[in-house]
Write a protein that holds these residues in place. Structure first.
Motif, PDB file in Angstrom:
ATOM      1  N   GLN A  55       0.849  -1.200   0.000  1.00 43.74           N
ATOM      2  CA  GLN A  55       0.000   0.000   0.000  1.00 43.74           C
ATOM      3  C   GLN A  55       0.880   1.245   0.000  1.00 43.74           C
ATOM      4  O   GLN A  55       1.826   1.353   0.779  1.00 43.74           O
ATOM      5  N   ILE A  56       0.538   2.165  -0.913  1.00 43.53           N
ATOM      6  CA  ILE A  56       1.314   3.384  -1.108  1.00 43.53           C
ATOM      7  C   ILE A  56       0.383   4.589  -0.956  1.00 43.53           C
ATOM      8  O   ILE A  56      -0.690   4.611  -1.566  1.00 43.53           O
ATOM      9  N   LEU A  81      -1.182   0.415 -14.398  1.00 40.86           N
ATOM     10  CA  LEU A  81      -0.162   0.139 -13.389  1.00 40.86           C
ATOM     11  C   LEU A  81       0.032  -1.358 -13.174  1.00 40.86           C
ATOM     12  O   LEU A  81       1.154  -1.823 -12.947  1.00 40.86           O
ATOM     13  N   THR A  82      -1.070  -2.113 -13.250  1.00 38.08           N
ATOM     14  CA  THR A  82      -0.958  -3.573 -13.119  1.00 38.08           C
ATOM     15  C   THR A  82      -0.081  -4.144 -14.221  1.00 38.08           C
ATOM     16  O   THR A  82       0.767  -5.023 -13.980  1.00 38.08           O
ATOM     17  N   SER A 128      -5.111   6.142  -1.035  1.00 41.29           N
ATOM     18  CA  SER A 128      -4.168   5.021  -1.073  1.00 41.29           C
ATOM     19  C   SER A 128      -4.203   4.289  -2.407  1.00 41.29           C
ATOM     20  O   SER A 128      -5.229   4.254  -3.090  1.00 41.29           O
ATOM     21  N   LEU A 129      -3.074   3.717  -2.747  1.00 40.73           N
ATOM     22  CA  LEU A 129      -2.945   2.815  -3.899  1.00 40.73           C
ATOM     23  C   LEU A 129      -2.538   1.458  -3.349  1.00 40.73           C
ATOM     24  O   LEU A 129      -1.547   1.356  -2.614  1.00 40.73           O
ATOM     25  N   THR A 130      -3.310   0.430  -3.670  1.00 38.40           N
ATOM     26  CA  THR A 130      -3.062  -0.908  -3.132  1.00 38.40           C
ATOM     27  C   THR A 130      -2.760  -1.885  -4.259  1.00 38.40           C
ATOM     28  O   THR A 130      -3.518  -1.967  -5.231  1.00 38.40           O
ATOM     29  N   SER A 164       7.034   0.936 -10.859  1.00 35.98           N
ATOM     30  CA  SER A 164       5.682   0.663 -11.354  1.00 35.98           C
ATOM     31  C   SER A 164       4.632   1.623 -10.836  1.00 35.98           C
ATOM     32  O   SER A 164       3.662   1.900 -11.548  1.00 35.98           O
ATOM     33  N   PHE A 165       4.765   2.118  -9.614  1.00 32.38           N
ATOM     34  CA  PHE A 165       3.665   2.820  -8.963  1.00 32.38           C
ATOM     35  C   PHE A 165       3.950   4.286  -8.634  1.00 32.38           C
ATOM     36  O   PHE A 165       3.122   4.936  -8.000  1.00 32.38           O
ATOM     37  N   TYR A 166       5.098   4.775  -9.040  1.00 32.72           N
ATOM     38  CA  TYR A 166       5.419   6.180  -8.792  1.00 32.72           C
ATOM     39  C   TYR A 166       5.464   6.926 -10.117  1.00 32.72           C
ATOM     40  O   TYR A 166       6.213   6.560 -11.020  1.00 32.72           O
TER      41      TYR A 166
END
Length: 577
Positions: A55-56, A81-82, A128-130, A164-166
């Motif tokens: 979690q971000i 993102l996936t 949040s990003l999970t 991947s997530f930033y």
């Protein structure tokens, strides 16, 4: 919550111990850039891999506000993102060595359709990003190899998450194109409703696929080009002006010789209920999102369905106003499918004559003269298609290859000629005057009644809770065993979904199993109707997501939310008591 240092120390303390010692790792750990949760630990190195969540905080991920403003843009971003995360993870999977699934890092593998998955979820309200995925905890035999797992958690995973997530590490142009495309697709769907269109196929679309088992666009395939009479243009917020074939509501017939592209067009329309990613070739091929593909299904289960619109006066005297069978024929299965589709709220039916029951679709003039009307219990679809549109508001798009009778009821006729569509409506109507259909007498159209009370076998859900004792006495929870995309077992009951053609991903099937299990255990009380149950499930998904069906436990990756049409299709095939 513990720190990442605590996790390192735990790993080192259990190194070379028996595999069950890995269970002590279960918990939540704070890393510098994210929170890591070990939700479930596999029982041995050969079992299904362990469940992990990262979690971000969205404020740290840094995505532009336009990516987060709506459910639509968040779903498109999460899908993107996936795919990015899967690409990063694939570089590291199995680089940590060991027995069984040791070193496996597994993320949902996305097809060209954009689905709402538990693999990546963006919660704008909670900021949040999970991300959810799976790791095979390493072992030598059944002895823990903690050094290899430490390598995954502290060397491999931080790199994958960071890249991947930033937003700062992603291709900003690709992110913008992803959001632009989803907003353009949404604009087309809204414009379709304004213009009373059942579907839209853009000029330049690539419809043929690489092969029967590949969803990639065929190289060198002929680009779609709309006939002038059906060509429309739209102004999209990002792409600008787009042109293509608008298929109007009503009854549309797709005809042509074999191998000229009829089924290719219909298959594209089947999947047009979903948005597609850039590069798929069908990004701008969109169908009413309630559209349902129908076919015959010999042997399927039917329970309490009013098929009297199509079938009456059976020789055995069986009541077709509340029809049930363990082993449906082609015609009764297709009749039930249509009625169930009406109940699910579909506004468009998609049919291919090749996969339909011939006696259900049409009766030719010779057969009508030979078999007296009072000896034929089936009112063919040909006789009901017009009523379905004028009285129920349901359009039909039908691929026909053998019977000319359908020309008489069609509003639009499209001929596929070497993958090029040609509007032959005028010619077809002229020929209809030369070959009139014989007059027939059919029962007046009446919307089907609903007898859809959901029940189940009490033995299927184990022993009941003894509230006087304040505890569970021998209660057993049903288990779901996924059988790929085509079905699952719920307890001892197999649910066969092979013929649900718009079910495209095994993660959707897994969700159907989760929903059916919840419904059987908690909702099927011999009082609630099928629509009441499905509406409740839909409301819970909307309010709480799939977490609503996990009994307070963690939500793993590996689920994708299906449409309401597929939920109905699944529940209708569950052989309940």
């Amino acid at each position: 919550m513990q720190s990442s240092t605590d996790l390192q120390q735990l790993l080192r303390s259990i190194d070379h111990k028996s595999y069950p010692a890995y269970k002590s790792l279960k918990g939540v750990y704070r890393f510098p850039a994210y929170t890591l949760s070990i939700d479930h630990v596999q029982g041995d190195p050969f079992a299904s891999p362990s469940h992990i969540t990262v979690q971000i905080p969205l404020k740290h991920a840094g995505f532009p506000e336009r990516c987060l403003v709506s459910h639509l843009t968040r779903t498109a971003l999460a899908d993107y993102l996936t795919r990015q995360f899967a690409g990063q993870v694939n570089r590291f999977s199995f680089r940590a060595k060991g027995s069984g699934k040791s070193g496996l890092i597994s993320v949902s593998q996305c097809g060209p359709e954009i689905l709402q998955r538990t693999a990546c979820q963006i919660d704008a309200q909670n900021g949040s990003l999970t991300a959810r995925f799976f790791i095979g905890f390493p072992a030598n035999g059944r002895t823990i190899n903690a050094k290899e797992l430490e390598k995954i958690f502290f060397d491999f995973l931080p790199v994958c998450v960071e890249k991947s997530f930033y937003y700062r590490n992603l291709n900003a142009s690709e992110v913008a194109q992803t959001i632009d495309l989803c907003e353009d697709q949404d604009a087309i769907r809204k414009e379709m409703k304004k213009r009373n269109l059942a579907a839209f196929v853009a000029d330049g679309a690539i419809l043929p696929r690489e092969s029967g088992v590949s969803s990639r666009p065929m190289k060198g395939a002929k680009a779609f080009s709309s006939p002038e009479s059906l060509r429309i243009s739209m102004q999209l917020p990002h792409k600008g002006t787009i042109t293509g074939m608008g298929i109007p509501e009503g009854i549309t017939l797709i005809v042509g010789g074999g191998y000229h592209g009829k089924s290719t067009l219909l298959n594209a329309l089947d999947l047009g209920v979903y948005n597609h990613i850039a590069g798929d070739g069908r990004e701008y091929v969109l169908t009413d999102d309630t559209a349902l593909k129908l076919r015959s299904e010999d042997g399927r289960f039917i329970k309490d369905v009013d098929i009297s619109m199509f079938i009456n006066d059976l020789p055995n005297g069986k009541d077709t106003h509340s029809f049930s069978t363990e082993d449906a024929s082609g015609s009764t299965s297709q009749a039930a499918g249509i009625v169930e589709g009406i109940e699910s709220g579909s506004h468009v039916f998609l049919l291919d004559e090749d996969t339909s029951a011939t006696n259900f679709m049409v009766r030719d003039a010779f057969m009508q003269r030979l078999i007296a009307p009072d000896k034929e219990p089936i009112t063919p679809f040909l006789e009901r298609a017009r009523d379905l549109y004028t009285q129920a508001g349901i359009s039909t798009i039908l691929v026909a290859g053998s019977s000319g009778a359908f020309f008489h009821v069609a509003d639009t006729v499209i001929q596929m000629d070497s993958y090029v569509p040609v509007d032959i409506t005028s010619q077809a109507k002229m020929l209809c005057q030369e070959f009139p259909l014989p007059e027939t007498s059919v029962r007046p159209f009446q919307m089907p009644a609903s007898h859809r009370i959901m029940t189940t076998d009490p033995k299927a859900v184990g022993k009941k809770r003894d509230y006087r004792m304040g505890a569970v006495r021998g209660e057993e929870s049903l288990k779901v065993k996924l059988q790929g995309k085509d079905g699952f077992a719920l307890g001892k009951q197999n649910v066969d979904l092979r013929y649900i053609e718009q079910l495209i991903d095994s993660e959707q099937t897994a969700t159907l199993g989760l929903l059916l299990k919840y419904a059987v255990e908690k909702l099927m009380d011999s009082k609630k109707t099928l629509p009441e149950i499905v509406q409740y499930l839909q409301s819970q998904i909307h309010k709480k997501g799939l977490e609503a069906f996990t009994d307070g436990k963690y939500l793993p990756g590996g689920y994708a939310i299906p449409r309401v049409q597929e939920i109905y299709s699944c529940f209708n095939r569950y052989r309940r008591a």
